[in-house]
Design an enzyme around this catalytic site. Structure first.
Site, mmCIF file in Angstrom:
data_model
loop_
_atom_site.group_PDB
_atom_site.id
_atom_site.type_symbol
_atom_site.label_atom_id
_atom_site.label_comp_id
_atom_site.label_asym_id
_atom_site.label_seq_id
_atom_site.Cartn_x
_atom_site.Cartn_y
_atom_site.Cartn_z
ATOM 1 N N ASP A 28 -38.519 -102.805 4.395
ATOM 2 C CA ASP A 28 -38.824 -104.136 4.899
ATOM 3 C C ASP A 28 -37.803 -104.119 6.498
ATOM 4 O O ASP A 28 -37.518 -102.467 7.001
ATOM 5 C CB ASP A 28 -38.482 -105.231 4.753
ATOM 6 C CG ASP A 28 -38.107 -106.453 5.529
ATOM 7 O OD1 ASP A 28 -39.491 -106.849 6.341
ATOM 8 O OD2 ASP A 28 -38.194 -107.427 5.770
ATOM 9 N N SER A 29 -38.188 -104.578 8.054
ATOM 10 C CA SER A 29 -37.937 -104.932 8.805
ATOM 11 C C SER A 29 -36.992 -105.149 8.639
ATOM 12 O O SER A 29 -35.744 -104.698 9.438
ATOM 13 C CB SER A 29 -38.631 -105.230 9.875
ATOM 14 O OG SER A 29 -38.362 -106.730 9.598
ATOM 15 N N CYS A 91 -43.073 -106.531 3.618
ATOM 16 C CA CYS A 91 -43.167 -106.877 4.989
ATOM 17 C C CYS A 91 -44.607 -107.396 4.872
ATOM 18 O O CYS A 91 -45.292 -106.185 5.530
ATOM 19 C CB CYS A 91 -42.141 -106.264 6.071
ATOM 20 S SG CYS A 91 -42.254 -106.629 7.472
ATOM 21 N N GLU A 170 -31.705 -112.386 9.515
ATOM 22 C CA GLU A 170 -31.328 -111.237 10.018
ATOM 23 C C GLU A 170 -29.819 -111.307 9.554
ATOM 24 O O GLU A 170 -28.655 -111.122 9.409
ATOM 25 C CB GLU A 170 -31.654 -110.595 10.863
ATOM 26 C CG GLU A 170 -32.990 -109.917 10.861
ATOM 27 C CD GLU A 170 -32.865 -108.889 9.631
ATOM 28 O OE1 GLU A 170 -32.254 -107.486 10.397
ATOM 29 O OE2 GLU A 170 -33.570 -109.293 8.491
ATOM 30 N N CYS A 202 -44.186 -114.430 5.639
ATOM 31 C CA CYS A 202 -42.970 -113.531 5.838
ATOM 32 C C CYS A 202 -41.700 -113.177 5.007
ATOM 33 O O CYS A 202 -41.332 -114.377 3.905
ATOM 34 C CB CYS A 202 -42.303 -114.046 7.209
ATOM 35 S SG CYS A 202 -41.373 -113.092 7.708
ATOM 36 N N HIS A 204 -39.437 -112.992 4.775
ATOM 37 C CA HIS A 204 -37.539 -113.404 5.144
ATOM 38 C C HIS A 204 -37.792 -114.613 5.387
ATOM 39 O O HIS A 204 -36.815 -115.490 4.796
ATOM 40 C CB HIS A 204 -37.603 -113.796 6.942
ATOM 41 C CG HIS A 204 -37.039 -112.022 7.415
ATOM 42 N ND1 HIS A 204 -37.995 -110.448 7.471
ATOM 43 C CD2 HIS A 204 -35.705 -111.624 7.323
ATOM 44 C CE1 HIS A 204 -36.802 -110.088 7.767
ATOM 45 N NE2 HIS A 204 -36.181 -110.394 7.775
HETATM 46 N N1 DGL Z 1 -40.364 -109.769 6.768
HETATM 47 C C1 DGL Z 1 -41.229 -109.379 7.544
HETATM 48 C C2 DGL Z 1 -42.137 -110.032 7.095
HETATM 49 O O1 DGL Z 1 -42.806 -109.951 6.276
HETATM 50 C C3 DGL Z 1 -40.780 -109.532 9.324
HETATM 51 C C4 DGL Z 1 -39.893 -110.003 9.602
HETATM 52 C C5 DGL Z 1 -39.978 -109.337 11.089
HETATM 53 O O2 DGL Z 1 -38.950 -108.534 11.068
HETATM 54 O O3 DGL Z 1 -40.283 -109.763 12.523
HETATM 55 O O4 DGL Z 1 -43.204 -109.998 8.126
#
Ligand code: DGL
Length: 281
Positions: A28-29, A91, A170, A202, A204
């Site tokens: 993931d990011s 992600c 984060e 997302c 996150h």
């Molecule tokens: N966790 C990510 C997603 O599912 C990316 C969040 C990000 O880095 O902007 O889109």
């Protein structure tokens, strides 16, 4: 007297649905994919799991396609060099921008992507008014437009970009005033639109689902896709060759392009996963 039909464990075929003999790579990011890792650890407890958090480059949601595709290629190449047999792009943003590039580059490798759960939301919504919380990148992507064309026609879909939210998550403090203010700001338009179902688009965002639930109200159903992603991972793994080593312990290995102590702390707090973290360039 007939003996019960017992097969010694050593002779039983390994169970891929539990991950036995499999090595699965995911990325993931940053910390968001830990929501998918958590589900995989629960449902494929015997798999060897390799997770890369690209926190040094997060958030992806406000970056361009070429940058994300470059990172996705470098990270996947590393995971494959470590023996990963499946790649899970944990992600939504990287899936929208780069999953096709990865599939073109490694056509023989199963690559599982994540997309906002619009289809289940439409099926579950009573008033057919659905909010989708995601990064600006995911919501602007062609992949998201196609998803709405295919699965969103029977409902009113209200996309809500959440710039800054992944970045705040984060930081690892899930109940900070800054985070609560962002959640409130992104929930308000959805309350005004009278949605009864909200998709967390997302990876996150599941970590702040309780904040969203409080801001949206108890009557709103929140949809997370982690379960669906790990089920799809189980499905695509079913046909893969397995390397069963009776002495191997299931492990989860973590890498980050950001701060290794930070990922180690967050993994311990959010997943009760206590393991050293390596640095990924
Ligand atoms: N966790 C990510 C997603 O599912 C990316 C969040 C990000 O880095 O902007 O889109």
């Amino acid at each position: 007297m007939t003996q019960p039909d017992i097969v010694p464990t050593a002779l039983m075929p390994p169970d891929t649905s539990l991950g036995e003999g499999l090595r699965i790579g995911l990325f993931d990011s940053g910390l968001g994919g830990l929501s998918v890792l958590k589900d995989l650890r629960q449902h494929m407890p015997f798999a060897q799991l390799l997770y890369i958090a690209d926190s040094g480059n997060a958030p992806y949601g406000e970056r361009d396609d070429a940058f994300i595709a470059g990172r996705a290629l470098a990270i996947s190449a590393f995971l494959l060099s470590q023996g990963a047999q499946v790649i899970v792009v944990a992600c939504n943003t990287a899936t929208a921008m780069a999953v096709h590039t990865l599939r073109q580059r490694w056509p023989q490798v199963p690559i599982v992507g994540v997309e906002p759960g619009v289809k289940p939301a439409v099926a579950l919504s009573t008033n057919k008014r659905i909010g989708v919380l995601a990064t600006p990148g995911t919501l602007a992507s062609d992949k998201f437009k196609r998803l709405i064309e295919v699965h969103g026609q029977a409902a009113l879909i209200v996309p809500q970009p959440c710039p800054g939210l992944a970045k705040e998550i984060e930081a690892g403090q899930l109940d900070s005033p800054a985070l609560r203010a962002l959640v409130e700001a992104f929930s308000q338009p959805l309350r005004e639109a009278d949605v009864d179902t909200v998709v967390l688009g997302c990876t996150h965002y599941p970590f702040v689902a309780p904040l969203f639930q409080r801001a949206l109200g108890p009557h709103v159903r929140i949809i997370d896709t982690a379960r669906a992603v790990s089920r799809q991972t189980q499905r695509v793994s079913a046909e893969l060759p397995r390397h069963v080593d009776p002495n191997a312990q299931p492990t989860t290995q973590l890498w980050t392009s950001g701060s290794a102590p930070h990922l180690a702390q967050v993994a311990a707090r959010w997943l009760h996963l206590h393991t050293p973290v390596s640095v990924f360039p």
